[in-house]
Design a protein around this motif. Sequence first.
Motif, short mmCIF file in Angstrom:
data_model
loop_
_atom_site.label_atom_id
_atom_site.label_comp_id
_atom_site.label_asym_id
_atom_site.label_seq_id
_atom_site.Cartn_x
_atom_site.Cartn_y
_atom_site.Cartn_z
N ALA A 7 85.54 82.00 -35.17
CA ALA A 7 84.70 81.66 -34.01
C ALA A 7 83.23 81.53 -34.38
O ALA A 7 82.47 80.86 -33.71
N GLY A 8 82.82 82.17 -35.47
CA GLY A 8 81.41 82.15 -35.86
C GLY A 8 81.08 81.23 -37.02
O GLY A 8 79.93 81.15 -37.44
N CYS A 9 82.07 80.53 -37.56
CA CYS A 9 81.83 79.66 -38.71
C CYS A 9 80.79 78.60 -38.37
O CYS A 9 80.87 77.95 -37.34
N GLY A 10 79.82 78.46 -39.26
CA GLY A 10 78.73 77.52 -39.05
C GLY A 10 77.54 78.18 -38.38
O GLY A 10 76.48 77.57 -38.27
N GLY A 11 77.70 79.42 -37.95
CA GLY A 11 76.61 80.11 -37.26
C GLY A 11 75.39 80.35 -38.12
O GLY A 11 74.26 80.15 -37.69
N ARG A 13 74.50 78.65 -40.85
CA ARG A 13 73.86 77.35 -41.11
C ARG A 13 73.10 76.88 -39.87
O ARG A 13 72.04 76.28 -39.98
N SER A 14 73.65 77.17 -38.70
CA SER A 14 72.98 76.78 -37.46
C SER A 14 71.67 77.55 -37.29
O SER A 14 70.66 76.97 -36.89
N VAL A 15 71.68 78.84 -37.59
CA VAL A 15 70.45 79.65 -37.49
C VAL A 15 69.41 79.13 -38.48
O VAL A 15 68.23 78.98 -38.14
N ARG A 16 69.85 78.82 -39.70
CA ARG A 16 68.92 78.30 -40.71
C ARG A 16 68.31 76.97 -40.25
O ARG A 16 67.10 76.76 -40.37
N ALA A 17 69.14 76.09 -39.72
CA ALA A 17 68.63 74.81 -39.23
C ALA A 17 67.68 75.02 -38.05
O ALA A 17 66.66 74.35 -37.93
N LEU A 18 68.02 75.98 -37.18
CA LEU A 18 67.17 76.27 -36.03
C LEU A 18 65.81 76.82 -36.47
O LEU A 18 64.77 76.45 -35.92
N LEU A 19 65.82 77.68 -37.49
CA LEU A 19 64.56 78.22 -38.00
C LEU A 19 63.71 77.15 -38.67
O LEU A 19 62.48 77.26 -38.72
N ASN A 20 64.35 76.10 -39.18
CA ASN A 20 63.63 74.97 -39.75
C ASN A 20 63.31 73.91 -38.71
O ASN A 20 62.88 72.80 -39.06
N LEU A 21 63.55 74.24 -37.44
CA LEU A 21 63.30 73.36 -36.29
C LEU A 21 64.09 72.07 -36.35
O LEU A 21 63.66 71.03 -35.85
N VAL A 24 69.08 69.12 -34.18
CA VAL A 24 70.30 68.29 -34.27
C VAL A 24 71.32 68.93 -35.20
O VAL A 24 72.50 69.06 -34.85
N ASP A 25 70.87 69.34 -36.40
CA ASP A 25 71.80 70.00 -37.33
C ASP A 25 72.26 71.34 -36.78
O ASP A 25 73.42 71.72 -36.96
N ALA A 26 71.37 72.08 -36.13
CA ALA A 26 71.76 73.37 -35.55
C ALA A 26 72.87 73.19 -34.53
O ALA A 26 73.84 73.95 -34.51
N LEU A 27 72.75 72.17 -33.70
CA LEU A 27 73.80 71.90 -32.71
C LEU A 27 75.09 71.42 -33.37
O LEU A 27 76.18 71.74 -32.91
N ARG A 28 74.97 70.69 -34.45
CA ARG A 28 76.15 70.17 -35.13
C ARG A 28 76.92 71.29 -35.83
O ARG A 28 78.14 71.34 -35.80
N TYR A 29 76.20 72.20 -36.48
CA TYR A 29 76.86 73.30 -37.19
C TYR A 29 77.57 74.25 -36.24
O TYR A 29 78.69 74.66 -36.47
N HIS A 30 76.88 74.65 -35.19
CA HIS A 30 77.49 75.55 -34.20
C HIS A 30 76.66 75.48 -32.93
O HIS A 30 75.59 76.09 -32.84
#
Length: 93
Positions: A7-11, A13-21, A24-30
């Motif tokens: 259930a948390g896979c990609g989470g 990577r999503s946090v990392r993308a979110l921290l890098n603003l 789009v990638d954050a939403l795609r990962y999780h």
Amino acid sequence: VTKLYCAGCGGTRSVRALLNLNIVDALRYHPFVPLGAFLFAISDVTFIVTTVKKTTFPNILKTWVPRIYISAWFLFAIIRNVLLIFGIDMLAR
């Protein structure tokens, strides 16, 4: 072992993308990580405002929003794995 996503896979990577603003990638990962961050921010602002104004915290934020969020998260995990069985990998680049 099962080649299915938890259930948390990609989470992470999503946090990392979110921290890098990179929303789009954050939403795609999780998609539930950015949504969770948004709901957490709304909840914090609401808590601060109700504390300052000395009013009560809205009941919907205490009970229904977390329940709907968690239910949708697990439904997403199931749908993502069903798509994976049919060859659609949502985490692949």
